[in-house]
Design an enzyme around this catalytic site. Sequence first.
Site, PDB file in Angstrom:
ATOM      1  CG  ASP A 527      16.790   4.545 -21.479  1.00  0.00           C
ATOM      2  OD1 ASP A 527      17.751   3.873 -21.873  1.00  0.00           O
ATOM      3  OD2 ASP A 527      16.373   5.567 -22.060  1.00  0.00           O
ATOM      4  CG  ASN A 535      25.880  12.854 -25.475  1.00  0.00           C
ATOM      5  OD1 ASN A 535      26.675  13.406 -24.719  1.00  0.00           O
ATOM      6  ND2 ASN A 535      26.167  11.747 -26.139  1.00  0.00           N
ATOM      7  CG  HIS A 540      30.306  12.903 -26.845  1.00  0.00           C
ATOM      8  ND1 HIS A 540      29.288  11.996 -26.869  1.00  0.00           N
ATOM      9  CD2 HIS A 540      30.661  13.105 -28.159  1.00  0.00           C
ATOM     10  CE1 HIS A 540      29.019  11.634 -28.101  1.00  0.00           C
ATOM     11  NE2 HIS A 540      29.844  12.293 -28.922  1.00  0.00           N
ATOM     12  CG  ASP A 544      31.096  11.905 -20.561  1.00  0.00           C
ATOM     13  OD1 ASP A 544      32.241  11.973 -21.066  1.00  0.00           O
ATOM     14  OD2 ASP A 544      30.214  11.125 -20.962  1.00  0.00           O
ATOM     15  CG  ASP A 570      20.510   6.945 -21.901  1.00  0.00           C
ATOM     16  OD1 ASP A 570      20.768   5.809 -22.326  1.00  0.00           O
ATOM     17  OD2 ASP A 570      19.583   7.650 -22.349  1.00  0.00           O
TER      18      ASP A 570
END
Length: 677
Positions: A527, A535, A540, A544, A570
């Site tokens: 994680d 983010n 976003h 990405d 994530d």
Amino acid sequence: MIAAILLVFAFHAIYVYSSQRAEHIAEMRLDVSESLERLSKNIAPFIEAYSVNEYEKLVATETALKQHFAVVVQDYEMGEVTNTPYYVSGQVLTETGDYAPYREQDPELNQRLRQAFYTDTASILGSNGEPLGQVSIYTSDEALIGKLNRVLLEELLIIFVLALTLSLLLIAVLRRYFLRSIMHIDSAIKNCDSGGIPLERIPDFQYREIALLSNTINTMLDSIRESRARRKIERLRLYNTITGTRTGTWEWNVSTGETVFNERWAEIVGYSLEELEPISIDTWMNLAHPDDLQRCDGLLNKHFRGELPYYECEARMRHKDGHWVWVLDRGSVLSWSEDGQPLMMYGTHQDISERKEAESRLAMAAGVFKYAREGIILTSAQGVILDVNSAFTALTGYTHGDVVNQNYRRLLVPDLRGDGFEGAVLNSLKEQGVWSGEYWVPCHDGSAFPSLMTIAAARNNAGDIQHYVTLFADISHLKQNEDKLRLIAHYDSLTGLPNRVLLSERLRHAVSMARRHEDVLAVVFLDLDGFKLINDTYGHAAGDELLIALARRMQKTLRDCDTVARLGGDEFVVLLPDLSGRRECEPVLDRLLATLSSPISLGDQIVQVSASLGVSLYPQNPDVDADILLRQADMAMYQAKQRGKGQYRFFSEKNAKAIDRRPLQPLTGDRSGEISG
């Protein structure tokens, strides 16, 4: 008598069936009640101590010992810890006969529970009398059905034996009082003339039914003798008709126009002879199609002039219902005047509508064969190719001359010797008359393409195979679409990494291989630390882009045999198979941490994240499945985050209880919306 006895035994069987069923259900409910009482008392201390694993073992033992269909426990205490109404666990019998842990989110297991025959629930009370949860037991009706089937079989066997005994007694009675009279009738019938008619009358009998039979036979024989006398006259007329036209159904006096039709002539056009009266040659002319009547007149005149040995013409006649019926009108003049004029003509009408329809269907089939886009092959019963259509040549590259008169198997099934395919096709054609499936059709240039092929056997009226018809269509585009769908179903659309579905398959395969080769498998739950901040700060799109870059880094860092998959957000999972032990795993984990913590350029910005890794090793004692391994790695990752992030932790039983409160979705679930801070 037999019906009455069978009825009594049927009621007896119903009574036995019902009583046995009620008794077994009572035993089932008593067994469930005892298990509920035992479990509710024994589980309470473990719930108060938050010992989930202990009471799950207790549930598994009780379930296997009593062979219950399912046992489900709702733990209110653990539910408070997990911020849910209750924590659910239990065991459910699968379709394979094994027990599987109950997952409330699994629709298949819930469907299995709904199929239970009987269920009961008991509350679990703590030492202070407060409810700690509840336990539910589900049972199936397989044992009930098996026992009732045996009872039913025994009752049916008794009924069968009794019915057979009574039948044999009845046969003996009938033979004694009935069959002897029948034997006398048989002897009288055998004494007959060359035409099969008994020479003497059947004797009378005292038994009423036999006497009625004897009188009926004598009446029928009298009627037959009278009809034989009438048929002698009819045979002379039929003989003249058959001599003139080979089938004869009409007579025509050409000079007077007087005509005699039989009943069949009228039936062809839907009438009776009475409806057509008065009958003459005009009857035929009024029913015939005008266009065909002119052609028939021409052929008839040619026959009168001696240009044709007999008259034959196909014509349409108006049916009583309004539609047209095709007939074959054939005849011949058998009586002529001294000056050579026709006097009497005999002939027949034959209904050829079915033949005309068959010719029409053949014409349509020829059109389909010629213009169909699917390849069509017509072969003999021995497998010799008789014809192919243009679509076949276009799809395979073979010309018509390349394949006609060639062996079907050598040309189109060259590489399937011994693999059972040809035998399966022949068996399907023999049993069902048709085979359908996918098949790679070889082409003239050596290539092949996938097709959906159907082979059907065409039989004649006697049921013998005349030929085979093969039809195939190119499904290359469908196969390409299947490959695209398979890619979408197994890989993450953003990073191109394996998704949950493919990870599940590879994880179970890796566990199986590790068990077989006695290797060590490491399951790493990963994680990202700080991803949510990036983010939220840069958007976003930047998030990405960061995920894509980190995915590529991990792929370059890992071995070819390793797997890195994205669960969603994530969260990632890494599978490290073929390890000798924990020490061989640690350098890989260090490289992953270093790779993921290196700065990354996102446009004009330089960002940096870290990662928390949880590791679970396999094999373990006792053995665990793939889902447990993933849960252990998740709990270890959660501990790594609690210890300061940017590190990895191995799963151990010492810290399992504290971390076990953190919920984990099943591997097959959807966690794409979760983002770790």
